[in-house]
Design a protein around this motif. Structure first.
Motif, short mmCIF file in Angstrom:
data_model
loop_
_atom_site.label_atom_id
_atom_site.label_comp_id
_atom_site.label_asym_id
_atom_site.label_seq_id
_atom_site.Cartn_x
_atom_site.Cartn_y
_atom_site.Cartn_z
N HIS A 57 -6.83 2.86 6.61
CA HIS A 57 -7.16 4.14 6.06
C HIS A 57 -6.12 5.71 6.86
O HIS A 57 -6.87 6.20 7.15
N THR A 58 -4.71 5.05 7.05
CA THR A 58 -4.01 5.91 7.11
C THR A 58 -4.43 7.07 6.58
O THR A 58 -4.99 8.09 5.39
N GLU A 59 -3.96 8.52 8.01
CA GLU A 59 -4.07 9.68 6.81
C GLU A 59 -3.01 9.93 6.22
O GLU A 59 -1.96 9.45 6.33
N LEU A 60 -2.98 10.64 5.32
CA LEU A 60 -2.05 10.82 3.94
C LEU A 60 -2.09 12.71 3.45
O LEU A 60 -3.27 13.26 3.53
N GLU A 94 -1.92 20.67 0.88
CA GLU A 94 -3.13 21.59 1.61
C GLU A 94 -3.86 20.37 2.60
O GLU A 94 -4.43 20.18 2.12
N GLY A 95 -3.05 20.39 3.25
CA GLY A 95 -3.84 19.61 4.82
C GLY A 95 -3.16 18.07 4.64
O GLY A 95 -2.83 17.47 3.59
N THR A 96 -4.28 17.35 5.19
CA THR A 96 -3.94 15.91 5.28
C THR A 96 -5.84 15.45 4.75
O THR A 96 -6.66 16.06 4.51
N GLY A 97 -6.21 13.95 4.32
CA GLY A 97 -6.91 13.45 3.80
C GLY A 97 -6.46 12.13 3.82
O GLY A 97 -5.39 11.20 4.71
N SER A 98 -7.63 11.05 4.45
CA SER A 98 -7.86 9.76 4.44
C SER A 98 -9.25 9.05 3.98
O SER A 98 -9.93 9.74 3.65
N GLU A 142 8.49 4.09 5.50
CA GLU A 142 9.36 2.15 5.85
C GLU A 142 7.62 1.68 5.53
O GLU A 142 7.66 0.30 5.44
N SER A 143 6.41 2.04 6.22
CA SER A 143 4.95 1.39 5.32
C SER A 143 4.45 2.12 4.86
O SER A 143 3.34 2.74 5.32
N PRO A 144 4.61 2.61 2.92
CA PRO A 144 3.40 3.60 2.94
C PRO A 144 2.16 2.72 2.44
O PRO A 144 1.80 1.68 2.71
N LEU A 145 1.09 2.96 2.80
CA LEU A 145 -0.19 3.38 2.39
C LEU A 145 -0.99 2.01 1.22
O LEU A 145 -0.93 1.01 1.27
N SER A 146 0.27 2.30 0.20
CA SER A 146 0.32 1.34 -1.18
C SER A 146 0.50 0.08 -0.47
O SER A 146 -0.02 -1.88 -0.55
N ASP A 147 1.41 -0.07 0.45
CA ASP A 147 1.57 -1.59 0.92
C ASP A 147 0.84 -2.39 1.95
O ASP A 147 0.64 -3.65 2.07
N GLU A 148 -0.08 -1.27 2.55
CA GLU A 148 -1.18 -1.67 3.65
C GLU A 148 -2.07 -2.45 2.92
O GLU A 148 -2.84 -2.92 3.19
N TYR A 149 -2.32 -1.69 1.30
CA TYR A 149 -3.56 -2.74 0.63
C TYR A 149 -2.46 -3.81 -0.23
O TYR A 149 -3.13 -4.19 -1.16
N GLY A 150 -1.49 -3.50 -0.13
CA GLY A 150 -0.75 -4.85 -0.82
C GLY A 150 -0.43 -5.02 -3.09
O GLY A 150 -0.70 -5.93 -3.15
N ALA A 151 -0.50 -3.35 -2.80
CA ALA A 151 0.00 -3.30 -4.25
C ALA A 151 0.43 -3.95 -4.70
O ALA A 151 2.68 -3.84 -4.09
N THR A 152 0.94 -4.69 -6.00
CA THR A 152 2.29 -4.55 -6.44
C THR A 152 2.70 -4.01 -7.53
O THR A 152 3.93 -5.00 -7.97
N GLY A 153 2.33 -3.46 -7.61
CA GLY A 153 2.39 -2.36 -8.65
C GLY A 153 2.08 -1.17 -9.29
O GLY A 153 0.89 -1.46 -8.20
#
Length: 173
Positions: A25-28, A34-38, A111-122
């Protein structure tokens, strides 16, 4: 070739997120700037997290379905789009082109996008997160109306689902 690229030959998610795991749940930043969310903002609710990009052809096909789902079932399950591997201007044009009104975050190039934290492969990839913040379903590829009706809605309503058929791109508990 474009379809193969969109489905993951270019992505190599470093994590291996599984059904039952706690959702990262990284803040993005919000896509509109306009601001951030998670994803943590949705604790206590069901949320369908969809990773997408404007250049992804299957994402273009899936977006109208997700918009209709959000309009019809937004009280039961929130849809959260996360633009990744994209230029912000192109992503904003995509949102406008498809009339997307559900919330959008931007997974910045880092260096560490949220998509990598989710293990997204495509792209696209979708993750159904339960009210406790755990992953309830993973769909690696474009989801369609039948995935939403036969897998997502029964999970959200507490009915459970039978195992997705062998052709499904989705994994549930």
């Amino acid at each position: 070739l474009i379809g193969l690229l969109g489905f993951g030959l270019i992505g190599t998610g470093s994590a291996s997120l599984a059904v039952g795991d706690d959702a990262p749940h990284t803040e993005l930043p919000r896509l509109d700037g306009e601001g951030t969310g998670s994803i943590a903002d949705y604790r206590g609710e069901w949320v369908l997290v969809n990773f997408w990009a404007s250049w992804c052809a299957p994402c273009r096909d899936e977006s109208p379905t997700l918009q209709r789902f959000s309009e019809r079932h937004g009280d039961d399950v929130a849809v959260l789009g996360i633009d990744t591997q994209d230029l912000s201007g192109d992503a904003l044009d995509f949102v406008e082109e498809f009339g997307l009104t559900y919330p959008m975050l931007r997974d910045p190039d880092s260096e560490s996008p949220l998509s990598d934290e989710y293990g997204a492969t495509g792209l696209p990839e979708s993750f159904l997160i339960d009210p406790d913040g755990s992953v309830a379903m993973i769909c690696r590829g474009p989801i369609d109306q039948s995935d939403l009706e036969e897998l997502v809605l029964p999970l959200v309503s507490g009915q459970g689902v039978s195992a997705p058929d062998d052709d499904s791109i989705c994994v549930t508990a």
